[in-house]
Design an enzyme around this catalytic site. Structure first.
Site, PDB file in Angstrom:
ATOM      1  N   ALA A   1       0.830  -1.206   0.000  1.00 31.14           N
ATOM      2  CA  ALA A   1       0.000   0.000   0.000  1.00 31.14           C
ATOM      3  C   ALA A   1       0.863   1.253   0.000  1.00 31.14           C
ATOM      4  CB  ALA A   1      -0.905   0.012   1.236  1.00 31.14           C
ATOM      5  N   VAL A   2       0.425   2.213  -0.795  1.00 34.60           N
ATOM      6  CA  VAL A   2       1.086   3.526  -0.847  1.00 34.60           C
ATOM      7  C   VAL A   2       0.020   4.580  -0.554  1.00 34.60           C
ATOM      8  CG1 VAL A   2       2.262   5.179  -2.357  1.00 34.60           C
ATOM      9  CG2 VAL A   2       2.825   2.739  -2.501  1.00 34.60           C
TER      10      VAL A   2
ATOM     11  N   GLU B   1      -2.042 -12.435  -4.321  1.00 38.06           N
ATOM     12  CA  GLU B   1      -3.312 -12.372  -5.037  1.00 38.06           C
ATOM     13  C   GLU B   1      -3.580 -10.921  -5.375  1.00 38.06           C
ATOM     14  OE1 GLU B   1      -3.925 -14.181  -1.887  1.00 38.06           O
ATOM     15  OE2 GLU B   1      -3.891 -16.187  -2.758  1.00 38.06           O
TER      16      GLU B   1
ATOM     17  N   ASN C   1      -7.444  -4.443 -10.807  1.00 36.43           N
ATOM     18  CA  ASN C   1      -6.539  -3.526 -10.098  1.00 36.43           C
ATOM     19  C   ASN C   1      -5.350  -3.185 -11.013  1.00 36.43           C
ATOM     20  OD1 ASN C   1      -4.944  -2.090  -8.335  1.00 36.43           O
ATOM     21  ND2 ASN C   1      -5.268  -3.482  -6.607  1.00 36.43           N
TER      22      ASN C   1
ATOM     23  N   TYR D   1       3.260  -5.225 -10.302  1.00 35.66           N
ATOM     24  CA  TYR D   1       3.780  -6.591 -10.191  1.00 35.66           C
ATOM     25  C   TYR D   1       4.410  -7.032 -11.508  1.00 35.66           C
ATOM     26  CZ  TYR D   1       0.885  -6.367  -6.011  1.00 35.66           C
ATOM     27  OH  TYR D   1       0.319  -5.968  -4.817  1.00 35.66           O
TER      28      TYR D   1
HETATM   29  C1  COA Z   1      -0.681  -0.480  -6.343  1.00 36.53           C
HETATM   30  C2  COA Z   1       0.125   0.594  -5.601  1.00 36.53           C
HETATM   31  C3  COA Z   1       0.806  -0.022  -4.402  1.00 36.53           C
HETATM   32  C4  COA Z   1       1.186   1.172  -6.568  1.00 36.53           C
HETATM   33  O1  COA Z   1       1.968   2.104  -5.844  1.00 36.53           O
HETATM   34  P1  COA Z   1       2.712   3.322  -6.576  1.00 36.53           P
HETATM   35  O2  COA Z   1       3.618   3.950  -5.605  1.00 36.53           O
HETATM   36  O3  COA Z   1       1.725   4.202  -7.229  1.00 36.53           O
HETATM   37  O4  COA Z   1       3.538   2.552  -7.684  1.00 36.53           O
HETATM   38  P2  COA Z   1       4.865   3.096  -8.428  1.00 36.53           P
HETATM   39  O5  COA Z   1       4.823   4.580  -8.544  1.00 36.53           O
HETATM   40  O6  COA Z   1       6.054   2.504  -7.778  1.00 36.53           O
HETATM   41  O7  COA Z   1       4.645   2.467  -9.846  1.00 36.53           O
HETATM   42  C5  COA Z   1       5.532   1.494 -10.399  1.00 36.53           C
HETATM   43  C6  COA Z   1       5.009   1.143 -11.769  1.00 36.53           C
HETATM   44  O8  COA Z   1       3.760   0.453 -11.656  1.00 36.53           O
HETATM   45  C7  COA Z   1       2.907   0.879 -12.718  1.00 36.53           C
HETATM   46  N1  COA Z   1       1.747   1.563 -12.157  1.00 36.53           N
HETATM   47  C8  COA Z   1       1.546   1.905 -10.844  1.00 36.53           C
HETATM   48  N2  COA Z   1       0.319   2.445 -10.696  1.00 36.53           N
HETATM   49  C9  COA Z   1      -0.256   2.443 -11.918  1.00 36.53           C
HETATM   50  C10 COA Z   1      -1.524   2.867 -12.408  1.00 36.53           C
HETATM   51  N3  COA Z   1      -2.459   3.398 -11.589  1.00 36.53           N
HETATM   52  N4  COA Z   1      -1.802   2.696 -13.725  1.00 36.53           N
HETATM   53  C11 COA Z   1      -0.892   2.157 -14.552  1.00 36.53           C
HETATM   54  N5  COA Z   1       0.343   1.743 -14.147  1.00 36.53           N
HETATM   55  C12 COA Z   1       0.646   1.876 -12.853  1.00 36.53           C
HETATM   56  C13 COA Z   1       3.715   1.784 -13.607  1.00 36.53           C
HETATM   57  O9  COA Z   1       4.370   0.984 -14.581  1.00 36.53           O
HETATM   58  C14 COA Z   1       4.711   2.347 -12.638  1.00 36.53           C
HETATM   59  O10 COA Z   1       5.891   2.777 -13.226  1.00 36.53           O
HETATM   60  P3  COA Z   1       5.965   4.249 -13.895  1.00 36.53           P
HETATM   61  O11 COA Z   1       5.304   5.211 -12.948  1.00 36.53           O
HETATM   62  O12 COA Z   1       7.452   4.443 -14.035  1.00 36.53           O
HETATM   63  O13 COA Z   1       5.234   4.130 -15.188  1.00 36.53           O
HETATM   64  C15 COA Z   1      -0.798   1.774  -5.162  1.00 36.53           C
HETATM   65  O14 COA Z   1      -1.552   2.184  -6.278  1.00 36.53           O
HETATM   66  C16 COA Z   1      -1.766   1.422  -4.044  1.00 36.53           C
HETATM   67  O15 COA Z   1      -1.430   1.549  -2.860  1.00 36.53           O
HETATM   68  N6  COA Z   1      -2.972   0.992  -4.417  1.00 36.53           N
HETATM   69  C17 COA Z   1      -4.016   0.652  -3.408  1.00 36.53           C
HETATM   70  C18 COA Z   1      -3.675  -0.606  -2.666  1.00 36.53           C
HETATM   71  C19 COA Z   1      -3.548  -1.796  -3.590  1.00 36.53           C
HETATM   72  O16 COA Z   1      -4.330  -1.995  -4.516  1.00 36.53           O
HETATM   73  N7  COA Z   1      -2.541  -2.633  -3.294  1.00 36.53           N
HETATM   74  C20 COA Z   1      -2.298  -3.858  -4.015  1.00 36.53           C
HETATM   75  C21 COA Z   1      -3.167  -4.941  -3.468  1.00 36.53           C
HETATM   76  S1  COA Z   1      -2.872  -6.468  -4.360  1.00 36.53           S
END
Ligand code: COA
Length: 154
Positions: A72-73, A105, A110, A117
């Site tokens: 989570a972020v 999972e 998402n 991933y």
């Molecule tokens: C999923 C999550 C952890 C990603 O965190 P983040 O800090 O935004 O991810 P990053 O900035 O490190 O992104 C890494 C890469 O992932 C991909 N990515 C991340 N979010 C994305 C989005 N919303 N749409 C498309 N690509 C995405 C991109 O390729 C990105 O690289 P780039 O920015 O250089 O293009 C965040 O959106 C989150 O907390 N979501 C809610 C909780 C959740 O769903 N957790 C996973 C449960 S399985």
């Protein structure tokens, strides 16, 4: 401003609970978080800036497998590379504890998590139908840690 990588412990319970509520819709209760944070075979790592928890990732070590339970972020800090950074931290920690493979999972819709991933090379290995409370399917993914090189970076 400096972002600090850290192992999280029981002193981080409230911060984990808040980030969980904000980002994951309340995955675990305080009691469940307490268990995650105190159990050595359940690594919980985070990224902090000026004392504020911006990201967390955690999992369970089951023999030589790391079962990732949450990533989570903070909503206002997404798309800044923190997800990539905190997941790499957890995978390295799991590998250091003896995990050879990692699994998780993820909801079929998402998009952000699936893309994140994908950066690490996680591969789909099956589906759990209607796994989530809203009826969404979960995709089961695996990553071989023994052959992982880039840790999320191309
Ligand atoms: C999923 C999550 C952890 C990603 O965190 P983040 O800090 O935004 O991810 P990053 O900035 O490190 O992104 C890494 C890469 O992932 C991909 N990515 C991340 N979010 C994305 C989005 N919303 N749409 C498309 N690509 C995405 C991109 O390729 C990105 O690289 P780039 O920015 O250089 O293009 C965040 O959106 C989150 O907390 N979501 C809610 C909780 C959740 O769903 N957790 C996973 C449960 S399985």
């Amino acid at each position: 401003m400096l972002i600090e990588s850290c192992d999280l412990g029981c002193g981080d319970l409230q911060a984990c609970l808040s980030l969980d509520r904000l980002s994951l819709g309340g995955l675990w209760t305080a009691q469940q978080w307490h268990t995650e944070l105190e159990e050595p075979a359940r690594p919980v790592v985070g990224l902090r800036q000026q004392g504020q928890l911006l990201a967390l990732a955690c999992g369970w070590l089951v023999l030589d497998e790391l079962h990732i339970t949450a990533v989570a972020v903070s909503p206002e800090r997404r798309r800044q590379g923190l997800g990539r950074q905190v997941l790499a931290l957890l995978l390295r920690r799991g590998h250091g504890l003896g995990a050879l493979r990692a699994t998780l999972e993820v909801g079929r819709t998402n998009v952000g998590a699936l893309a994140l991933y994908g950066c690490f090379g996680f591969q789909e290995a099956g589906v759990r139908r209607a796994y989530y409370r809203n009826g969404e399917d979960a995709l089961i993914q695996w990553l071989n840690l023994a052959t992982t090189t880039g840790w999320g970076n191309p």
